[in-house]
Design a protein around this motif. Structure first.
Motif, PDB file in Angstrom:
ATOM      1  N   ARG A   1       0.837  -1.199   0.000  1.00  8.25           N
ATOM      2  CA  ARG A   1       0.000   0.000   0.000  1.00  8.25           C
ATOM      3  C   ARG A   1       0.873   1.251   0.000  1.00  8.25           C
ATOM      4  NH1 ARG A   1      -4.951  -0.732  -1.513  1.00  8.25           N
ATOM      5  NH2 ARG A   1      -5.631   1.068  -0.269  1.00  8.25           N
ATOM      6  N   ASP A   2       1.674   1.412  -1.052  1.00  7.65           N
ATOM      7  CA  ASP A   2       2.522   2.595  -1.208  1.00  7.65           C
ATOM      8  C   ASP A   2       3.448   2.809  -0.020  1.00  7.65           C
ATOM      9  OD1 ASP A   2       1.525   3.405  -3.750  1.00  7.65           O
ATOM     10  OD2 ASP A   2      -0.278   4.136  -2.778  1.00  7.65           O
ATOM     11  N   GLY A   3       3.933   1.739   0.559  1.00  6.76           N
ATOM     12  CA  GLY A   3       4.839   1.860   1.687  1.00  6.76           C
ATOM     13  C   GLY A   3       4.172   2.276   2.973  1.00  6.76           C
ATOM     14  N   GLY A   4       2.821   2.413   2.939  1.00  9.61           N
ATOM     15  CA  GLY A   4       2.106   2.856   4.122  1.00  9.61           C
ATOM     16  C   GLY A   4       2.271   4.333   4.390  1.00  9.61           C
ATOM     17  N   TYR A   5       2.704   5.100   3.373  1.00  5.97           N
ATOM     18  CA  TYR A   5       3.001   6.518   3.602  1.00  5.97           C
ATOM     19  C   TYR A   5       1.745   7.330   3.884  1.00  5.97           C
ATOM     20  CZ  TYR A   5       4.581  11.280   2.674  1.00  5.97           C
ATOM     21  OH  TYR A   5       4.847  12.620   2.767  1.00  5.97           O
ATOM     22  N   PHE A   6       0.642   7.013   3.225  1.00  7.44           N
ATOM     23  CA  PHE A   6      -0.572   7.810   3.369  1.00  7.44           C
ATOM     24  C   PHE A   6      -1.416   7.291   4.531  1.00  7.44           C
ATOM     25  CE2 PHE A   6       0.721   7.999  -1.078  1.00  7.44           C
ATOM     26  CZ  PHE A   6       0.858   9.372  -1.239  1.00  7.44           C
ATOM     27  N   SER A   7      -2.108   8.226   5.197  1.00  7.87           N
ATOM     28  CA  SER A   7      -2.830   7.877   6.418  1.00  7.87           C
ATOM     29  C   SER A   7      -3.901   6.832   6.183  1.00  7.87           C
ATOM     30  CB  SER A   7      -3.451   9.136   7.034  1.00  7.87           C
ATOM     31  OG  SER A   7      -4.357   9.743   6.113  1.00  7.87           O
ATOM     32  N   ILE A   8      -4.504   6.832   5.010  1.00 11.51           N
ATOM     33  CA  ILE A   8      -5.551   5.852   4.723  1.00 11.51           C
ATOM     34  C   ILE A   8      -4.994   4.435   4.776  1.00 11.51           C
ATOM     35  CG2 ILE A   8      -5.209   5.827   2.225  1.00 11.51           C
ATOM     36  CD1 ILE A   8      -8.607   5.801   4.073  1.00 11.51           C
ATOM     37  N   ASN A   9      -3.657   4.312   4.653  1.00 12.83           N
ATOM     38  CA  ASN A   9      -3.014   3.000   4.691  1.00 12.83           C
ATOM     39  C   ASN A   9      -2.432   2.677   6.064  1.00 12.83           C
ATOM     40  OD1 ASN A   9      -3.505   2.583   1.915  1.00 12.83           O
ATOM     41  ND2 ASN A   9      -1.699   3.783   1.381  1.00 12.83           N
ATOM     42  N   PHE A  10      -1.852   3.674   6.753  1.00 19.05           N
ATOM     43  CA  PHE A  10      -1.238   3.307   8.028  1.00 19.05           C
ATOM     44  C   PHE A  10      -2.214   3.331   9.190  1.00 19.05           C
ATOM     45  CE2 PHE A  10      -0.972   7.504   9.754  1.00 19.05           C
ATOM     46  CZ  PHE A  10      -0.371   8.364   8.838  1.00 19.05           C
ATOM     47  N   TYR A  11      -3.405   3.901   9.047  1.00 18.91           N
ATOM     48  CA  TYR A  11      -4.398   3.761  10.109  1.00 18.91           C
ATOM     49  C   TYR A  11      -4.812   2.300  10.305  1.00 18.91           C
ATOM     50  CZ  TYR A  11      -5.091   8.816  10.665  1.00 18.91           C
ATOM     51  OH  TYR A  11      -4.919  10.148  10.932  1.00 18.91           O
ATOM     52  N   PRO A  12      -5.151   1.552   9.237  1.00 18.30           N
ATOM     53  CA  PRO A  12      -5.443   0.125   9.448  1.00 18.30           C
ATOM     54  C   PRO A  12      -4.250  -0.636  10.006  1.00 18.30           C
ATOM     55  CG  PRO A  12      -6.226   0.848   7.289  1.00 18.30           C
ATOM     56  CD  PRO A  12      -5.400   1.959   7.841  1.00 18.30           C
ATOM     57  N   ALA A  13      -3.031  -0.248   9.596  1.00 17.02           N
ATOM     58  CA  ALA A  13      -1.843  -0.919  10.123  1.00 17.02           C
ATOM     59  C   ALA A  13      -1.689  -0.661  11.616  1.00 17.02           C
ATOM     60  CB  ALA A  13      -0.600  -0.448   9.370  1.00 17.02           C
ATOM     61  N   ALA A  14      -2.007   0.554  12.057  1.00 15.25           N
ATOM     62  CA  ALA A  14      -1.927   0.865  13.492  1.00 15.25           C
ATOM     63  C   ALA A  14      -2.942   0.043  14.277  1.00 15.25           C
ATOM     64  CB  ALA A  14      -2.151   2.355  13.713  1.00 15.25           C
ATOM     65  N   ILE A  15      -4.143  -0.057  13.742  1.00 15.35           N
ATOM     66  CA  ILE A  15      -5.179  -0.867  14.400  1.00 15.35           C
ATOM     67  C   ILE A  15      -4.733  -2.319  14.491  1.00 15.35           C
ATOM     68  CG2 ILE A  15      -7.548  -1.708  14.195  1.00 15.35           C
ATOM     69  CD1 ILE A  15      -8.188   0.981  12.770  1.00 15.35           C
ATOM     70  N   ALA A  16      -4.213  -2.845  13.379  1.00 12.74           N
ATOM     71  CA  ALA A  16      -3.769  -4.239  13.364  1.00 12.74           C
ATOM     72  C   ALA A  16      -2.595  -4.459  14.313  1.00 12.74           C
ATOM     73  CB  ALA A  16      -3.384  -4.638  11.941  1.00 12.74           C
ATOM     74  N   SER A  17      -1.646  -3.511  14.363  1.00 11.87           N
ATOM     75  CA  SER A  17      -0.452  -3.676  15.195  1.00 11.87           C
ATOM     76  C   SER A  17      -0.820  -3.780  16.670  1.00 11.87           C
ATOM     77  CB  SER A  17       0.497  -2.502  14.973  1.00 11.87           C
ATOM     78  OG  SER A  17       0.917  -2.433  13.631  1.00 11.87           O
ATOM     79  N   TRP A  18      -1.688  -2.890  17.133  1.00 16.29           N
ATOM     80  CA  TRP A  18      -2.057  -2.918  18.549  1.00 16.29           C
ATOM     81  C   TRP A  18      -2.982  -4.082  18.870  1.00 16.29           C
ATOM     82  CZ3 TRP A  18       0.076  -0.477  22.525  1.00 16.29           C
ATOM     83  CH2 TRP A  18       0.962   0.564  22.227  1.00 16.29           C
TER      84      TRP A  18
END
Length: 696
Positions: A39-56
């Protein structure tokens, strides 16, 4: 008394960690890494918000799965606490930030790193577990390399390739980020291709993977990445226990890949071409695909031949003679190819050195050079300009900076025409300019705690000095630090999460029992009573679980706000003003610091003809992000052409010019406004706003 003693022993004896919790954290984090990379390296918030949810969520599941035996390497505690401090300072910076929403986004990004780091640290402290985790990491990195190289065969594989300037971007979305990821994969892959701890077939497979990783690194045309990779390999070869096997693995992997890279650079120009309408020639793409398969087969064959050689230099005369003969044949072969192709080599090098007419074209605010492979012979760069701007802003705001993630606005205001940059291209400058001396000191504490703990393990546990896996993971982590000093990898979660994975594996390997002890009869006792492991108390487990739940709710609200803002914008573009306003208000409630819903509400008010309300909303947006030039432009256009309020409009357009002086758009609009103001004063008629075409 004996019964009481037995009960006490049962209560205090560490319980064996459930099998699921041994791999859950690491595999889950690597899954997050794979998602971010796609997802574009997770640079954009639309991509790293789900990653933050998944990480925690993953971290919470790891804690629950290993509740009775939750252990953390003691050496990692200072690093974890320093990273917690970075996250707290980043989150607090929104209170004085020139863009609170961007600072909260930066907090989300740092929270991903914190959750991933801790989740990996809580894995099993055993050599076997770390080895399997390394294999999985290298496998994922190789898969990403394969996906990226496919863009050399068919550019439709990567939709972003059309403006990549002839450079591979892969799924990361940024060529230098992809290069950094390849370097982090190459070093442990070199160990896997050389160690006798895996089968010969496995070593052959990893040698082919090493070729693919190296080929991908070359096609990124990242000068910094290639230089750091070469330095990392030299460092690894100087420290690796099986030095000869590592050299042979390099030989078997680099020779086919290097020949293919050279051949493609000299005879397949469309593979490095870039620009509007330029695409890879289909015939060249097919030829490259065939040659790639041939190169990988050649790598496997050479690797299998080198497996007949010993992994270390033998002391017998016959063994030395055999190795000497092997290398003589290899050198003669390389020298022969070089002599035969010397004319083409010298001609190409002369062309690269002499070519100065670098073409630069524009694509959606991104300046791209079209030099292709010849950029490797160039030393031009604009990073010093980015660093100068960051340091200048630090001198103006030395204590706390302007807020985490706000460099982009500083660059707009202070740049001298070297190009738009959203990051200063250095983690050190980034923290200085965005978070001041306080944030910079916390960053230094984090890096120092990492370095001290990891190198202390080498001193206190001598067996690690001869462990090729530990050395390879350490050098790969050092390569990330070196690359991040000249790049913006911190803003790319897909490139930074692997660094925290590598560090977590280093701490786990440092806390693992020595291989000889681990396989002994007292392995369980030795493993459970290691002084390097820290049993996390119940109160701390409960605190982390509560924090994970709270952050997950917050990140879900931010993600929902972003999705609703996009939906409101779509409704606005289709003319559904009622739905746009309703959806934008919902988005604003979920994230009151975002200006996107405010812009939608202002445009909807304009569509209804309520210009005063639109003006009030835009003024609120400007108050939220007072350094965003585009907000002043919109407000000035509204005041001038819709409200005929000339003086405030001119002031606000001047503010837009001041905040982005290198951008032509506000200059042109200001000039037109001044001209239209004269016309309005003379005739009493307001000219049509820019963008409206006079058609019949």
């Amino acid at each position: 008394m004996q019964l009481i003693s037995q009960i006490h022993d049962m209560a205090t004896e560490p319980k064996k960690m459930p099998p699921a919790s041994k791999w859950l954290g690491t595999v889950g984090v690597l899954a997050v890494f794979t998602y971010l990379a796609a997802r574009d390296g997770g640079y954009f918030s639309i991509n790293f918000y789900p990653a933050a949810i998944a990480s925690w969520t993953i971290l919470g599941l790891v804690i629950l799965a290993a509740w009775d035996d939750l252990r953390l390497p003691k050496a990692a505690r200072p690093a974890v606490l320093s990273l917690v401090a970075i996250a707290l300072w980043t989150g607090l910076s929104f209170m004085w930030s020139i863009s609170p929403n961007l600072s909260l986004q930066e907090f989300t990004r740092v929270s991903i790193y914190l959750a991933c780091f801790v989740a990996v640290l809580l894995g099993s402290a055993s050599v076997k577990s770390v080895r399997y985790s390394t294999v999985l990491f290298v496998f994922i990195t190789t898969a990403l390399a394969a996906f990226a190289v496919l863009a050399r065969i068919n550019p439709d594989i990567s939709i972003d390739y059309v403006y990549a300037g002839g450079r591979l971007m892969g799924s990361i979305g940024y060529w230098n980020g992809l290069a950094a990821l390849m370097v982090m994969g190459i070093i442990p892959c070199l160990w896997l291709a050389s160690t006798a701890q895996v089968t010969r077939l496995t070593r052959t497979v990893f040698s082919c993977a090493l070729s693919l990783l190296g080929l991908t690194l070359f096609f990124t045309l990242s000068r910094g990445g290639i230089a750091i990779c070469l330095a990392s390999i030299v460092l690894y070869l100087s420290l690796a226990p099986d030095r000869l096997a590592s050299i042979l693995s390099l030989f078997s992997s680099v020779l086919p890949a290097g020949l293919l890279a050279w051949y493609s650079a000299t005879t397949m120009p469309s593979l490095q071409a870039s620009g509007d309408g330029i695409a890879i020639d289909a015939a060249e793409g097919r030829r490259f695909a065939i040659l790639l398969v041939v190169a990988l087969l050649a790598c496997a064959a050479i690797k299998y031949a080198t497996l007949l050689l010993p992994s270390r230099v033998p002391k017998t005369r016959g063994g030395l003679a055999f190795i000497l003969a092997f290398w003589v044949i290899a050198v003669i072969g390389i020298a022969g190819v070089t002599i035969v192709q010397w004319g083409a080599i010298s001609e190409k090098l002369s062309y690269w050195r002499s070519k100065s007419d670098v073409q630069v074209w524009q694509y959606d605010e991104v300046s791209v050079d079209a030099r292709g492979v010849e950029r490797l012979a160039s030393t031009s760069d604009n990073r010093t300009e980015f660093w100068r701007i960051g340091l200048a802003n630090f001198r103006q705001h030395p204590l706390a900076g302007t807020g985490a993630g706000t460099y982009r606005f500083i660059n707009m205001r202070m740049q001298s025409g070297e190009g738009l940059a959203r990051d200063p291209h250095s983690i050190w400058v980034r923290f200085l300019t965005d978070q001041g001396i306080v944030g910079f000191v916390i960053l230094l504490a984090f890096m120092a705690s990492l370095g001290f703990a990891i190198f202390s393990q080498l001193r206190t546990r001598p067996w690690l000095r001869g462990n090729g896996l530990y050395i390879s993971l350490l050098i790969a982590a050092l390569a990330w630090i070196a690359d991040t000093s000249i790049e913006w990898n911190w803003a790319l979660p897909a490139v930074s999460v692997p660094f925290f994975v590598l560090c977590g594996l280093l701490f786990r390997l440092g806390a693992a029992p020595e291989p000889g002890i681990e396989s002994g009869s007292n392995s369980l006792a030795d493993s459970n009573n290691l002084p390097v492991l820290y049993l996390i108390p119940v109160w701390l487990r409960m605190m982390v679980i509560t924090l994970a739940m709270a952050l997950t709710v917050i990140f879900m609200a931010f993600l929902a706000s972003r999705i609703l803002s996009d939906r409101a914008q779509n409704s606005l573009s289709y003319g559904d003003l009622a739905d746009a306003e309703t959806t934008a208000r919902r988005a604003k409630k979920l994230n009151p610091y975002s200006v996107d819903p405010l812009q939608v509400l202002a445009h909807a008010a304009v569509g209804r003809g309520d210009y005063m309300e639109a003006r009030s909303i835009m003024q609120s947006a400007v108050g939220r992000e007072p350094e965003r030039s585009s907000l002043y432009e919109e407000l000035a256009q509204l005041e001038f052409y819709d409200l005929q309020d000339i003086e405030p409009a001119i002031i606000h357009m001047t503010d837009a010019v001041d905040r982005d002086p290198q951008n032509d758009s506000p200059h042109i609009q200001l000039h037109r406004m001044l001209s239209d103001a004269v016309t309005y004063q003379k005739t009493g008629l307001m000219p049509e706003p820019p963008g409206i075409k006079e058609t019949t």
